[in-house]
Design an enzyme around this catalytic site. Sequence first.
Site, PDB file in Angstrom:
ATOM      1  N   CYS A  28       0.841  -1.193   0.000  1.00 42.80           N
ATOM      2  CA  CYS A  28       0.000   0.000   0.000  1.00 42.80           C
ATOM      3  C   CYS A  28       0.882   1.252   0.000  1.00 42.80           C
ATOM      4  O   CYS A  28       2.090   1.149   0.257  1.00 42.80           O
ATOM      5  CB  CYS A  28      -0.904  -0.010   1.246  1.00 42.80           C
ATOM      6  SG  CYS A  28      -0.011   0.152   2.808  1.00 42.80           S
ATOM      7  N   CYS A  31       3.170   1.746   3.104  1.00 46.13           N
ATOM      8  CA  CYS A  31       4.270   0.783   3.207  1.00 46.13           C
ATOM      9  C   CYS A  31       5.320   1.036   2.151  1.00 46.13           C
ATOM     10  O   CYS A  31       6.519   0.839   2.397  1.00 46.13           O
ATOM     11  CB  CYS A  31       3.732  -0.642   3.138  1.00 46.13           C
ATOM     12  SG  CYS A  31       2.835  -1.095   4.656  1.00 46.13           S
ATOM     13  N   CYS A  71      -2.644  -5.073   1.967  1.00 41.86           N
ATOM     14  CA  CYS A  71      -1.192  -4.978   1.781  1.00 41.86           C
ATOM     15  C   CYS A  71      -0.502  -6.121   2.520  1.00 41.86           C
ATOM     16  O   CYS A  71      -0.774  -6.343   3.696  1.00 41.86           O
ATOM     17  CB  CYS A  71      -0.740  -3.621   2.329  1.00 41.86           C
ATOM     18  SG  CYS A  71       1.026  -3.445   2.567  1.00 41.86           S
ATOM     19  N   CYS A  74       1.621  -4.658   5.834  1.00 48.00           N
ATOM     20  CA  CYS A  74       0.962  -4.222   7.068  1.00 48.00           C
ATOM     21  C   CYS A  74      -0.338  -4.974   7.334  1.00 48.00           C
ATOM     22  O   CYS A  74      -0.988  -4.744   8.346  1.00 48.00           O
ATOM     23  CB  CYS A  74       0.675  -2.723   7.034  1.00 48.00           C
ATOM     24  SG  CYS A  74      -0.542  -2.246   5.796  1.00 48.00           S
ATOM     25  N   ASP A 309      -2.895 -11.927  63.220  1.00 49.88           N
ATOM     26  CA  ASP A 309      -3.862 -13.027  63.096  1.00 49.88           C
ATOM     27  C   ASP A 309      -5.291 -12.515  63.233  1.00 49.88           C
ATOM     28  O   ASP A 309      -5.516 -11.399  63.726  1.00 49.88           O
ATOM     29  CB  ASP A 309      -3.608 -14.069  64.196  1.00 49.88           C
ATOM     30  CG  ASP A 309      -2.295 -14.817  63.976  1.00 49.88           C
ATOM     31  OD1 ASP A 309      -1.788 -15.390  64.956  1.00 49.88           O
ATOM     32  OD2 ASP A 309      -1.795 -14.820  62.843  1.00 49.88           O
TER      33      ASP A 309
END
Lengths: 494, 182
Positions: A28, A31, A71, A74, A309
């Site tokens: 894409c 990218c 793509c 990615c 306790d």
Amino acid sequence: MTAVPNIFSSDPTVTKEIVLLLTQDGLCPRCVLRFLGAGDVGLFRATSEELAQKVKSLVDDQDDIFSPLPCPACLGILQVYLEEGFLNRVVEAVRTSDHQFKNFICSLTTPVCSLLREHAILLLLKEKFKSLYEHREVEEISSVKDVWKWRSGPLLAAALDAPFELKSKFDIILNFTYEKSDKECTFLSYHSPEVFRKRKQQRSYGDTYTRANVARVLSKMTEGYFKRNYSLPKSNETNVCLCEDIRCVHDAVFVAGRYNKYSRTLSQTPWILDGGRKSESSVEEEICGPLKKKFLFTEQRFSSSGREDVDVRMLGKGRPFVVEMGDPHRVRLTPEDLAEIQQEINKSADVKVRDLQIVEKNDINKLKEGEIEKTKTYSALCWSKEPLSQEQLQKLQEVKDLVIYQKTPIRVLHRRPLATRERVVYSMSAEKVDDLHFTLNLLTQAGTYIKEFVHGDFGRTTPNLGTLTGVECDILELDVQSVELDWPPSLGDT
Amino acid sequence: MADDNQQHDFEGSKRLLESEHPSLVDRYYQSRYLIDSQSKKNEDICILTHSNRICIVTVAEWHPLLREKKTISQISYDVEGVNRMDNKISGKGKRGAQLLTPSSPLCEVTCTDSSKYIITCGVRGQLIEVNETLLKSPDLLSLKPQTEGYIAIVLPKLGDFEGTTKNLLSKDEYIKIRSSGT
């Protein structure tokens, strides 16, 4: 003159070839720009259309260079997941979670196989454009996560009316999953089986292949081996990530104080055995109940400087404690709000709290300091088999810095290791109550088992009150008078 | 604000002061009995069980050692080829503990009149510790058989406590049997 500044290539012809190579594989626009070497935040703020135009301008405005499919680099994260539809989903998720926050960050988890994809594309570029990419490391390529945040950060900040801040305590977590990720990674386990040993119990899906161990193997693997055993999967409609999980979490907030316990039937923490409650409430619940109403947290962790306790009262200034409130939905609380919460807690007859205040995460260490180093004072109502004379009681007063050896008390031996603990009884005093009863006051080292010091625990604590007085003794009631720790700071509460 | 009860709350303690004092053993332990251990007549052992399933092996009052007021010359934990002193355990899980069964010998008691008795375990579980004080002060067994003179501490496995104690007699059952003169 390139439309895109600061990329690896300074030659437009080479740049064009790179773009065509990458778009051929279906990458894409974002990218493509990443692998060209672009890293300007400003550049990546542009819309998808603007960036597509920019890339087209690098190949003389050719049309149709971009595939409509997801793509392969990615897996759609920089495509559909940057569109308005998804960002609206994120905003909606934040509104629904009803958190109070002043700024935010976004954390993305991406599929592990994206490491393989990035690696493959870089190797391809190294092969085809040796001089430009030969020495490039994957760290020099802008990451998918960064590019996503550069674009969406300002958009989300506008929609949420709160700034995007790197050090924010409020995190919007996006979990991107890709079901074929593990399968893509399996070839790695043939190369390095010892790294991917399947554990006896696989804790969760996707546990075998983690970013850490996949990255480690990739760095050891030769380029040749990688190329022979892995090729970038073809783009396909279904080869896209899913983001089914959007979770909002606020960092924990810590509240500290000191508590008194006046009941002899209240445990410190919830006491549940075999599916049933052994104690109706607990110090923890009495304190956390009112806190939860105001802070709206989902998890709580109660720590204190030691414990008493169930049948022991905590008197004096009280015992320091810290409550870690996990993922609080309300955080803008003032000292006045805290004073109100303290009043609410103090309506209880059994538990009282003072010095309630917000503290930092690191302050918990101060709590544990007290456990080992500090001293504690106690008051015990004791019984003796024969009456003790005034002289015998006086003798106890003369005891100073007595070293005692305590084997793990039988009453906790089922869940603690067997050991002998050396402890110090710094001083004592005794007052007769009647023939067979007396009050014993003691100042001891932290971690001393008082009950066992009094009755001897079958002789497994020595010396003990029995050996000191020569008479069999037992303990009826115990109160903690003080826990010597100067923290949290006093707020001047009466 | 906080009402600090610095003094002992004597209103609540008054009851405690006026009532009879139950011993440590009475308060936290149940006494269970094994009669004629290893088919040796009258050699009864008393197992003190705590609510956390820990068992303390002691010699019962009916045992010849106590009934016949014998003087003990020595106690040895090296018995029938096993040395209980070799028991080394580590961690919460008590790894390395010797595993005992009801018939496992714990120690051998020698008296001044040359009689010898082997005390057996009576329950199944891990050996946590033997009472080493008895090595130097064997008379503690006769003086305080139910407290300082205990023989050993055993921890049955989680889930096995019921099974291994169900064959032991309760105090009432035991008293009935022993007082009927058998």
